[in-house]
Design an enzyme around this catalytic site. Structure first.
Site, PDB file in Angstrom:
ATOM      1  N   ASP A 317     -10.714  49.436  18.229  1.00 45.17           N
ATOM      2  CA  ASP A 317     -12.211  50.057  17.592  1.00 45.17           C
ATOM      3  C   ASP A 317     -11.546  51.301  17.319  1.00 45.17           C
ATOM      4  O   ASP A 317     -11.085  51.499  18.395  1.00 45.17           O
ATOM      5  CB  ASP A 317     -13.631  48.996  17.793  1.00 45.17           C
TER       6      ASP A 317
HETATM    7  C1  BGC Z   1     -16.451  50.131  13.150  1.00 43.05           C
HETATM    8  C2  BGC Z   1     -15.352  49.032  12.202  1.00 43.05           C
HETATM    9  C3  BGC Z   1     -14.504  49.998  11.522  1.00 43.05           C
HETATM   10  C4  BGC Z   1     -13.795  50.770  12.680  1.00 43.05           C
HETATM   11  C5  BGC Z   1     -12.342  51.782  11.324  1.00 43.05           C
HETATM   12  C6  BGC Z   1     -15.485  51.519  13.430  1.00 43.05           C
HETATM   13  O1  BGC Z   1     -16.030  51.769  14.155  1.00 43.05           O
HETATM   14  O2  BGC Z   1     -16.599  49.883  14.316  1.00 43.05           O
HETATM   15  O3  BGC Z   1     -16.071  47.999  11.639  1.00 43.05           O
HETATM   16  O4  BGC Z   1     -12.896  49.072  11.069  1.00 43.05           O
HETATM   17  O5  BGC Z   1     -14.650  52.209  12.868  1.00 43.05           O
HETATM   18  O6  BGC Z   1     -13.566  52.435  10.581  1.00 43.05           O
END
Ligand code: BGC
Length: 765
Positions: A317
């Site tokens: 993430d």
């Molecule tokens: C979120 C994810 C997301 C990723 C990319 C993260 O902060 O938890 O759900 O896919 O960012 O944008």
């Protein structure tokens, strides 16, 4: 060697031709041939790669890292920074990019951005490998200006209509590909156990089976024509694992999940998703039992890649290598954090700002701290997805080839989803639907806002910018005015999210109204900004209802929110309650059509709606959880139960039959039940089937959802619905943390409302 391969290839073709009379087998053979061909291409490419090139494939940066200006600056145009572009795209040959340019780009902008990236990657790097572009198009292609914006996942779950999940995904894919975006960081397969969790609205709710079914349908919709098709996007299911179960209900919090719960509740949606062809999994930022998911080798390598046989890409993430140091305090520096994550099984590191992890990976491999086999596994997976998506042949798509972008049909599917999601939670004396010729006062924080209907991830991350809204879309107020004419509608804002604006004016205008529609709810938010300390609906919004109730006029409460905010004190003051979740761009229309009876509501709650913050349980729980202060078993008293939702008509269930009283081994249990529309409106009904294990060594759950079916019934119409269960449905996690069935009695419960289920007991041996 090449010759030998060609001969083998020919032999396989001849063999497969000789079985032409069996088309199914033949097509299976052809697809496995293609798979072998792809694997050979990957090996050939891998053999040519330097260690740095391999490490580059394992990097995912954010688009703003190669644009002029600061990473977080709001921008009006995407201007590539020559210096950053050369460093990250050419010198490091970055494998993957995500994120938006910092403004809601049009399809044509996206095309130019992705084209420039792909042309450079494919023409100016030594090996010419295309970049894998990922994006959070989580409720429609929300980062492509002009796309349809669907309800958030919780609304889709509330439809209990898997076809709508599939349709939503199909349209989202099409509109994403119209912007050359082939990989979607969606759907969210989290089982959302805490009502406090701010991203519950982005999930399919609390039930593992409903989450699994909706996730699988979404994947089918995204990838149904095969990943090579230029209208498909590859999914990236997230967040693996336990994100929705933080101990304190907060975003990215530690969850305490014992092995048996992990397997019983959290893993099944991921398992089903992988069986349905998911080729991306995003690891969750949280820790489980204190172990950050990003370094949990047991979860990633042993379970996900081993037991579940996942062959796709495991991506971190956002900035989570840094998070291992700053938040989890599990690693002392970034080199160590990189090592821990890659050794745990991460294939692609979402390291938005820079390429430092590439240098660490090279150094770690050179010093023998990460094996080259681990790197080859990671790169193979990244290349595999690129080949599956046909990016080497079609690295970007021409927006002109997507004439159905935001078409009427897409908008209609969006409207239908928002409509079917709406859940009628209270309707005293058939207060709804309202008569169109009466005077109505519309008030409240959510009554006149498109942004609140759309929630976060709507053109911008938090979705709060009004300048990005489509002026043709209707707020709840606009849609009501359109429906009944402006002269009968009075509007007073009443309150903001947390502050009073002019509630006294609303009270005074209430005197002239026949009905009051109070629209309450939540501010658009996600991740950390969505954390709250109090589950109650903000006091000021409750106070508005309180004051208006003194008028003695009937009140209809409309809720626009992802979470189930506690309304215990105001519930008795209102005559009807309509839950709209986060219904998207067509939400205003959909809500107004329910209020005035153009649509008969058919949504059912995908989570338990708590009454007290200190008494929250999912509908599946242990009997011990519901012991009350009198030593009885009446300790489960939610405001509204999971699976509950009213209609303007009534449905009667009868003649529940099961095929046997004693089920043996792997036999099927066939279930039939009659459902009749006994009311005065045509309507849709969700028949739900639950199973209850009456005795099990590991204390059994109160019940679990095992099947559901949504049907339409005309007035007076009756249908028989059939379900079938197998021993797989009877299994639960036993003492040794494996799926087992113990001999004994099970109860089947069938119906459309949790309090009125028909029941039959059978014996399993
Ligand atoms: C979120 C994810 C997301 C990723 C990319 C993260 O902060 O938890 O759900 O896919 O960012 O944008």
């Amino acid at each position: 060697m090449k010759k030998v391969l060609q001969i083998v290839f020919l032999i396989v073709i001849v063999l497969s031709c000789s079985t032409m009379e069996q088309p199914r087998n033949n097509s299976q053979k052809i697809s496995s041939l293609k798979t072998n061909e792809t694997e050979q291409k990957i090996s050939a490419l891998l053999a040519q790669m330097t260690l740095k090139e391999k490490a580059g494939q394992m990097l995912n940066i954010g688009l703003p890292a190669i644009l002029e200006g600061g990473y977080w600056d709001a921008k009006e145009r995407a201007v590539f920074s020559q210096e950053k572009f050369k460093k990250l795209l050419i010198d490091y040959a970055v494998g993957s990019i995500h994120n938006t340019p910092g403004y809601p780009a049009e399809r044509e902008d996206w095309y130019q951005i992705v084209k420039k990236i792909q042309d450079s990657a494919m023409q100016k790097t030594r090996l010419g490998i295309p970049v894998l572009y990922g994006i959070d198009n989580i409720h429609g292609a929300n980062y492509v200006n002009g796309s349809v914006m669907f309800p958030h996942q919780i609304g889709i779950a509330a439809t209990w209509n898997t076809e709508l999940s599939k349709k939503n995904a199909e349209i989202t894919s099409y509109e994403s590909r119209a912007a050359s975006l082939p990989w979607n960081f969606n759907p969210n397969a989290d089982v959302a156990m805490s009502p406090l969790w701010g991203r519950i609205g982005e999930s399919f709710g609390e039930d593992p089976y409903l989450v699994s079914e909706m996730t699988a349908a979404y994947i089918q919709g995204s990838q149904q024509k095969g990943l090579q098709d230029s209208t498909s996007t590859a999914v990236c299911i997230k967040h693996y694992i336990g994100y929705g179960a933080g101990r304190n209900g907060k975003d990215r919090a530690n969850a305490l999940i014992p092995e048996n719960s992990l397997r019983q509740y959290f893993l099944p949606p991921f398992e089903k998703a992988i069986k349905n062809g998911a080729m991306g999994v995003m690891i969750s930022s949280n820790a489980v039992n204190g172990i950050p998911c990003h370094i949990n080798k047991y979860y990633i390598t042993d379970i996900l890649k081993g037991e579940l046989g996942f062959k796709g890409v495991v991506i971190s993430d956002f900035s989570d290598i840094d998070y291992l140091i700053s938040a989890h305090q599990s690693a002392k520096n970034k080199r160590e954090a990189t090592k821990m994550a890659v050794n745990a099984g991460l294939d692609l590191l979402m390291n938005p700002f820079d390429a430092d992890v590439v240098d660490y990976i090279v150094d770690l491999v050179e010093k023998g701290e990460i094996s080259i086999a681990r790197i080859d596994d990671a790169v193979t997976r990244v290349l595999r997805l690129k080949f599956y998506l046909n990016l080497f042949e079609v690295p970007y798509n021409n927006p002109k080839d997507y004439p159905d972008f935001a078409s009427e049909a897409h908008t209609e599917a969006n409207y239908q989803t928002a409509s079917e999601a709406i859940t009628l939670l209270k309707n005293n004396e058939n207060m709804l639907p309202l008569a169109k010729n009466k005077k109505v006062l519309v008030t409240g924080y959510t009554a006149n806002s498109i942004n609140i209907l759309n929630g976060a991830w709507s053109r911008s991350f938090l979705g709060r910018e009004t300048k990005f809204n489509d002026p043709s879309k209707l707020t709840i107020l606009d849609a009501i005015k359109k429906q009944v004419g402006s002269t009968n509608v009075e509007f007073v804002e009443g309150t903001d999210y947390l502050d009073d604006i002019n509630s006294e004016e609303a009270v005074s205008k209430a005197k002239n109204a026949d009905y009051i529609i109070v629209c309450v709810g939540e501010i658009p938010a996600s991740e950390k900004p969505s954390d709250i300390n109090e589950l109650e609906l903000p006091k000021v919004q409750q106070e508005l209802v309180n004051k208006l109730s003194k008028s003695g006029k009937p009140i209809i409460l409309v809720m626009v929110q992802g979470r189930p905010r506690i309304i215990r004190e105001i519930e008795p003051l209102v005559d009807a309650i309509v839950m709209a979740y986060l219904p998207g761009d067509e939400g205003g229309r959909a809500i107004s059509d329910v209020l005035y009876g153009n649509t008969n509501p058919s949504g059912k709650l995908p989570y338990t709606y708590p009454k007290y913050s200190g008494n929250h349980l999912t509908y599946y729980h242990k009997k011990t959880d519901i012991r009350d202060a009198d030593w009885g078993y009446n300790g489960f008293y939610p405001q509204f139960e999971f699976g509950f939702g009213l209609s303007y008509t009534t449905f009667e269930y009868s003649n529940l039959t099961i095929s046997t009283d004693t089920l043996v081994g792997s036999e099927e249990l066939k279930i039939a039940v009659d459902v009749k529309n006994t009311g005065t409106h045509e309507g849709k009904e969700v028949a739900q089937v639950y199973l209850k294990d009456l005795v099990a060594t590991v204390s059994p759950d109160s019940k679990k959802l095992v099947r559901f079916s949504k049907i339409n019934l005309k007035v007076g119409e009756q249908k028989t619905i059939y379900f079938s269960l197998t021993s797989e449905d009877l299994k639960s996690i036993g003492l040794d943390n494996r799926w087992i069935i113990e001999e004994g009695e099970f109860e089947v419960q069938v119906g459309g409302s949790p309090k009125e289920l028909l029941k039959k007991i059978f014996y399993y041996k």
